[in-house]
Design a protein around this motif. Sequence first.
Motif, mmCIF file in Angstrom:
data_model
loop_
_atom_site.group_PDB
_atom_site.id
_atom_site.type_symbol
_atom_site.label_atom_id
_atom_site.label_comp_id
_atom_site.label_asym_id
_atom_site.label_seq_id
_atom_site.Cartn_x
_atom_site.Cartn_y
_atom_site.Cartn_z
ATOM 1 N N THR A 25 0.844 -1.195 0.000
ATOM 2 C CA THR A 25 0.000 0.000 0.000
ATOM 3 C C THR A 25 0.876 1.240 0.000
ATOM 4 O O THR A 25 2.107 1.156 -0.001
ATOM 5 C CB THR A 25 -0.899 0.057 1.250
ATOM 6 O OG1 THR A 25 -0.087 0.359 2.403
ATOM 7 C CG2 THR A 25 -1.629 -1.266 1.475
ATOM 8 N N ASP A 46 -2.820 4.449 -3.007
ATOM 9 C CA ASP A 46 -3.037 3.008 -3.093
ATOM 10 C C ASP A 46 -3.442 2.677 -4.525
ATOM 11 O O ASP A 46 -4.419 3.232 -5.056
ATOM 12 C CB ASP A 46 -4.153 2.561 -2.145
ATOM 13 C CG ASP A 46 -3.708 2.503 -0.694
ATOM 14 O OD1 ASP A 46 -2.487 2.585 -0.434
ATOM 15 O OD2 ASP A 46 -4.582 2.384 0.187
ATOM 16 N N GLY A 51 -4.848 -2.060 -0.997
ATOM 17 C CA GLY A 51 -5.076 -1.124 0.091
ATOM 18 C C GLY A 51 -6.528 -0.682 0.148
ATOM 19 O O GLY A 51 -7.452 -1.489 0.126
#
Length: 264
Positions: A25, A46, A51
Amino acid sequence: MPGLLAIEDSGHGDAVVLIHGLATTRKIWGLVAPSLALTRRVVALDVPGFGESAPAGRGFELEAVAERVARGLAARGVRAPFDLVGHSLGAGVAVTLAAARPRSVRRLVLVAPAGFAEIPWPAAAVLAATADGLLAARRRAGPLVDWRWGRRVLLALAAADGARIPPTQARLMIEASAGARRTAPALTAITRANLGPLLARTTVPLGVIWGVEDRTIRVRNVEHVLDARPDARVVMIERAGHVPMVERPGAFVAALEGLLARLT
């Protein structure tokens, strides 16, 4: 939908956009973002499908993902042109975005980029089929990061020496894959890609950063990037593997700042 792009925004000035690699992420940039934000606006995102960002479609198409990123940045007030940094899988997204929207990118920096050495289909298929299971097994073994030997084992492909990564950061890296919803299709897309011709058509100033001890994407693959763009400026970071921004954050910041200063 642009509003479904999760970002972390800090600092002021000209923007640098950071795109992470596979099964992690925007938190992967946490050790370098504060230093970069002293002189510029830092936007870590992200990647769609990882994420907190929603997937862009049913699979993982680099063109669709790059378009979602571009639209999401615009929706969050990130004005073009901006500097663009992509790591591993994120480098594939960055190259695709720069090729599709050349006026949006001021300077492009690729960190240990994937997508320049196509992996044979059988090997790529095995990787895609087993990736989620292997990542889940690594998360279950997460408590081992409290020991130096455990970090060496769990981060063997990511780091030159996982023991040098603090347990808190190692735990963050391992747990980040829990939010990965597009690992298998992303692996399939990037292992089948040949981004050389696409990069060759770009004219944006290009830099490359690579950890000398990278075991995930060997540093010799820089030759594929240079075949496409002989004008690229390359910085190698000693005692670093696939995640130099985590292993040697100070050296990474110096490398990135130096490249951005030299690329015109």
